[in-house]
Design a protein around this motif. Structure first.
Motif, PDB file in Angstrom:
ATOM      1  N   ASP A   2     113.020  14.636  46.373  1.00  0.00           N
ATOM      2  CA  ASP A   2     114.110  13.615  46.232  1.00  0.00           C
ATOM      3  C   ASP A   2     115.051  14.053  47.488  1.00  0.00           C
ATOM      4  O   ASP A   2     115.363  15.156  47.023  1.00  0.00           O
ATOM      5  N   ARG A 173     113.628  17.590  39.214  1.00  0.00           N
ATOM      6  CA  ARG A 173     114.011  16.876  39.944  1.00  0.00           C
ATOM      7  C   ARG A 173     115.122  16.657  41.070  1.00  0.00           C
ATOM      8  O   ARG A 173     116.493  16.993  40.154  1.00  0.00           O
ATOM      9  N   GLU A 177     119.235  12.170  41.060  1.00  0.00           N
ATOM     10  CA  GLU A 177     119.366  10.606  40.050  1.00  0.00           C
ATOM     11  C   GLU A 177     118.727  11.553  38.947  1.00  0.00           C
ATOM     12  O   GLU A 177     118.518  12.584  38.673  1.00  0.00           O
ATOM     13  N   THR A 178     118.846  11.246  38.122  1.00  0.00           N
ATOM     14  CA  THR A 178     118.941  10.957  36.901  1.00  0.00           C
ATOM     15  C   THR A 178     117.510  10.287  35.985  1.00  0.00           C
ATOM     16  O   THR A 178     117.577   9.939  34.927  1.00  0.00           O
ATOM     17  N   ARG A 179     116.442   9.695  36.840  1.00  0.00           N
ATOM     18  CA  ARG A 179     115.641   8.752  36.184  1.00  0.00           C
ATOM     19  C   ARG A 179     114.783   9.381  36.385  1.00  0.00           C
ATOM     20  O   ARG A 179     114.465  10.290  37.225  1.00  0.00           O
ATOM     21  N   LEU A 180     113.075   8.816  36.509  1.00  0.00           N
ATOM     22  CA  LEU A 180     111.803   9.269  36.431  1.00  0.00           C
ATOM     23  C   LEU A 180     110.974   8.586  37.749  1.00  0.00           C
ATOM     24  O   LEU A 180     109.910   8.975  37.446  1.00  0.00           O
ATOM     25  N   SER A 181     111.782   7.387  37.632  1.00  0.00           N
ATOM     26  CA  SER A 181     110.996   6.781  38.629  1.00  0.00           C
ATOM     27  C   SER A 181     109.404   6.274  38.888  1.00  0.00           C
ATOM     28  O   SER A 181     108.545   6.733  39.438  1.00  0.00           O
ATOM     29  N   ILE A 188     104.495  13.036  30.101  1.00  0.00           N
ATOM     30  CA  ILE A 188     106.285  13.767  30.187  1.00  0.00           C
ATOM     31  C   ILE A 188     106.552  13.858  28.676  1.00  0.00           C
ATOM     32  O   ILE A 188     107.663  13.745  28.497  1.00  0.00           O
ATOM     33  N   SER A 191     107.763  17.081  27.987  1.00  0.00           N
ATOM     34  CA  SER A 191     108.532  18.347  29.163  1.00  0.00           C
ATOM     35  C   SER A 191     110.096  18.241  29.508  1.00  0.00           C
ATOM     36  O   SER A 191     110.473  17.225  28.475  1.00  0.00           O
ATOM     37  N   LEU A 193     113.538  17.899  31.158  1.00  0.00           N
ATOM     38  CA  LEU A 193     113.167  17.497  32.898  1.00  0.00           C
ATOM     39  C   LEU A 193     114.857  18.139  32.676  1.00  0.00           C
ATOM     40  O   LEU A 193     115.948  18.379  32.132  1.00  0.00           O
ATOM     41  N   PHE A 195     118.066  17.878  36.334  1.00  0.00           N
ATOM     42  CA  PHE A 195     117.592  17.344  36.967  1.00  0.00           C
ATOM     43  C   PHE A 195     118.647  18.235  37.979  1.00  0.00           C
ATOM     44  O   PHE A 195     119.488  18.529  37.442  1.00  0.00           O
ATOM     45  N   VAL A 213     114.652  28.978  34.765  1.00  0.00           N
ATOM     46  CA  VAL A 213     115.590  29.679  32.965  1.00  0.00           C
ATOM     47  C   VAL A 213     116.410  28.544  32.766  1.00  0.00           C
ATOM     48  O   VAL A 213     116.413  28.623  31.224  1.00  0.00           O
ATOM     49  N   ASP A 218     115.620  26.472  27.430  1.00  0.00           N
ATOM     50  CA  ASP A 218     115.235  24.840  25.882  1.00  0.00           C
ATOM     51  C   ASP A 218     113.863  24.928  25.511  1.00  0.00           C
ATOM     52  O   ASP A 218     113.613  24.193  24.944  1.00  0.00           O
TER      53      ASP A 218
ATOM     54  N   THR B 237     116.716  17.768  27.902  1.00  0.00           N
ATOM     55  CA  THR B 237     116.427  16.414  28.444  1.00  0.00           C
ATOM     56  C   THR B 237     115.382  16.379  28.483  1.00  0.00           C
ATOM     57  O   THR B 237     114.780  17.280  28.999  1.00  0.00           O
ATOM     58  N   ARG B 248     111.024   3.527  33.011  1.00  0.00           N
ATOM     59  CA  ARG B 248     110.225   3.858  34.438  1.00  0.00           C
ATOM     60  C   ARG B 248     111.313   3.672  35.656  1.00  0.00           C
ATOM     61  O   ARG B 248     111.501   4.825  36.812  1.00  0.00           O
ATOM     62  N   PHE B 249     112.128   3.282  35.058  1.00  0.00           N
ATOM     63  CA  PHE B 249     113.934   3.631  35.747  1.00  0.00           C
ATOM     64  C   PHE B 249     115.164   3.342  35.226  1.00  0.00           C
ATOM     65  O   PHE B 249     115.753   3.368  35.950  1.00  0.00           O
ATOM     66  N   THR B 250     114.648   3.773  33.982  1.00  0.00           N
ATOM     67  CA  THR B 250     115.784   3.865  33.521  1.00  0.00           C
ATOM     68  C   THR B 250     117.322   5.338  33.702  1.00  0.00           C
ATOM     69  O   THR B 250     116.194   5.904  34.097  1.00  0.00           O
TER      70      THR B 250
END
Lengths: 273, 282
Positions: A2, A173, A177-181, A188, A191, A193, A195, A213, A218, B237, B248-250
């Protein structure tokens, strides 16, 4: 990946040039992954939602994809040397016919490689992927008169585009942005995440290593959760006869149909020229 | 030789990081203890309300907030959840979901213990329970105060600053509401595959997507928008299998386990949410 357009705005260059720089950065990142021993990488190149962009930008992105896939096909010897398999996941029928052919050719040409895997999500959303899995079960499961009790999350997971890939360990990502789109929402669940605020074309190896890292720090907190998931999966397999001949025959037929579709795409458009 | 040196450096780095993490965790726990003691003795709810009322003025507020609690979290309890519900109520967030991945032995909070069941659904609640809400309203009537509606607008004038807030709609989500529910919907569609309605859905993928959405909403009892903001209470996270169809958009924000969660933390999350730009693919 992104931040290409924001990078382009900050550098006062064209959006497509921003995307092109983003692609060059992808090549760098893949090299870093190779050096670190990361065997499988999935990259989100084009979402179905991105069709809402201007025709000019969409066509520009498709031209970039054509250029890059054509270049990949010229270098298949190198791909074979490193054992790299290219898989494109998504609803490729939404793409222009010539791009579909290039994608099909790239996938078929590298299908026997099994050392490193590059999955490119193109014309992809997770909702579309899950719907496709449901559609596959609905349209093809009844051919062999399967009982509804065979249908569970394990079977649906096996019908996704990422059927032959393990779930991602780390989702990285860029651009803050802190969303998964709508990216791999099914896969996931366990998984890590990560950001980061850096824009994709500006990512450096230090940003990349910070993500690695963070994952290594984590992942131990997720061990117990992953173990429970594996147990749950094994219980589901047992209770629903996932490894029975009928289910495995259905999945094998599904793989054969998908391959046949790729071959048809490859030859039909070639033959039509 | 170089390999051994690299491995040693790697191990030392991890010991350093683990030590930093431990010290950070200790600091967070001490800080939480200090803040809790301060809040208890100062009873500084007025200051908290001020912070949250500033948040009401934000141009962008989520309609639906989801709280995700990690399986190994030890700090989110009923008291904290009630505080968060209170903050959401003040700010005017009408819907809130709680996804607690813990087991009863490990701190799972059953919302039915302090929320009022809403309708026939066992997963839908109202907070605060109507008795408490009635007492709030009675206090308002006695004192002649403002009424704050769930969308944050107010009417009337306050005489002593006490406010009345609409009840919050709370949903309790479980692990069976994610992947397993989508599989259940698929099974139901398969069982009814010969009906004209399902055949119609199979003609076009978008129609099937919309059909699956409708069936999931019906099974979940969700007549609310998809969650726009999520707060993850964990050391890392991860979404832990939360509603793969709906989030999906959260926008996700991680609140590190062990850190004190107060009105300021909640307001910070809202301010961050207000600043983010959702492009919807464009």
């Amino acid at each position: 990946m992104d931040g290409n357009r924001r990078f382009a705005r900050s550098q006062q260059i064209d959006k497509i040039e921003g995307h092109s720089r983003g692609f060059s950065k992808l090549a760098d990142v893949l090299r870093w992954c190779l050096d670190m021993g990361i065997r499988e990488v999935t990259t989100f190149a084009f979402s179905i939602e991105n069709f809402k962009r201007s025709n000019e930008e969409v066509e520009g992105l498709f031209n970039l994809a054509r250029e890059k896939f054509s270049k990949l096909l010229e270098e298949t010897n190198r791909l074979d040397e490193h054992g790299i398999r290219i898989r494109v996941i998504g609803n490729i029928e939404l793409l222009p016919a010539d791009l579909q052919r290039l994608i099909a050719t790239a996938m078929l040409r590298t299908e026997n490689n099994d050392k490193l895997f590059l999955n490119v999500a193109f014309a992809y959303t997770s909702r579309d992927e899950i719907t496709q899995a449901v559609e596959t079960v609905m349209k093809h499961y009844e051919d062999d008169d399967m009982p509804p009790t065979d249908i569970n999350e394990r079977l649906l997971e096996a019908c996704l585009y990422t059927r032959h890939s393990p779930p991602p360990d780390l989702v990285f990502r860029t651009s803050g942005e802190t969303r998964l789109s709508d990216f791999m929402m099914w896969q996931i669940k366990s998984s890590v995440l990560y950001f980061t605020n850096v824009l994709w074309p500006q990512i450096t190896i230090w940003n990349f290593m910070a993500g690695i890292v963070a994952y290594q720090r984590d992942r131990r907190h997720l061990e117990a959760y992953k173990r429970e998931n594996r147990l749950h999966s094994a219980q589901l397999d047992k209770s629903s006869d996932f490894y029975s001949l009928r289910v495995q025959r259905f999945l094998h037929k599904m793989d054969a149909n998908r391959r046949k579709l790729l071959s048809t795409t490859n030859t039909k458009i070639k033959g039509g020229r | 030789m170089m390999e051994i040196v690299s491995i040693l450096i790697g191990r030392l780095l991890f010991i350093l990081i683990a030590t930093c993490e431990l010290l950070q965790q200790l600091w967070h726990r001490l800080h939480a203890l200090a803040r809790r003691s301060y809040d208890y003795w100062q009873c500084d709810s007025h200051h908290h309300h001020e912070l949250l009322e500033r948040a009401i003025e934000l141009q962008k507020l989520p309609q639906h907030l989801v709280l995700v609690i990690a399986p190994d979290d030890r700090y989110v309890d009923a008291a904290l959840l009630k505080r968060i519900f209170g903050y959401a109520q003040i700010v005017g967030i009408p819907y809130l979901s709680v996804y607690d991945t813990r087991t009863p032995k490990n701190g799972y909070v059953d919302l039915s213990r302090f929320c009022q069941t809403s309708g026939n659904e066992s997963r839908c609640f109202l907070w605060p329970p109507s008795q408490q809400s009635k007492e709030q309203r009675q206090q308002v009537q006695l004192n002649g105060c403002k009424t704050v509606h769930s969308n944050g607008t107010t009417n009337g004038n306050a005489s002593n600053g006490a406010k009345h807030y609409a009840q919050l709609q709370v949903y309790q989500i479980g692990t069976a509401d994610g992947h397993a529910l989508i599989a259940d919907v698929c099974r139901e569609l398969y069982e009814n595959r010969s009906t004209p309605q399902v055949q119609e859905l199979l003609k076009e993928r978008q129609a099937l997507t919309d059909g699956i959405s409708a069936m999931l909403s019906k099974r979940l009892g969700f007549v609310v928008p998809e969650p726009e903001l999520g707060i993850i209470f964990s050391r890392l996270t991860c979404i832990y299998g939360l509603l793969p169809w709906h989030v999906r958009f959260t926008e996700f924000h991680t609140h590190r386990s062990g850190c004190y969660f107060e009105a300021k933390s909640f307001a910070k999350v809202l301010f961050k949410y207000a600043r983010c730009e959702q492009r919807w693919g464009k």
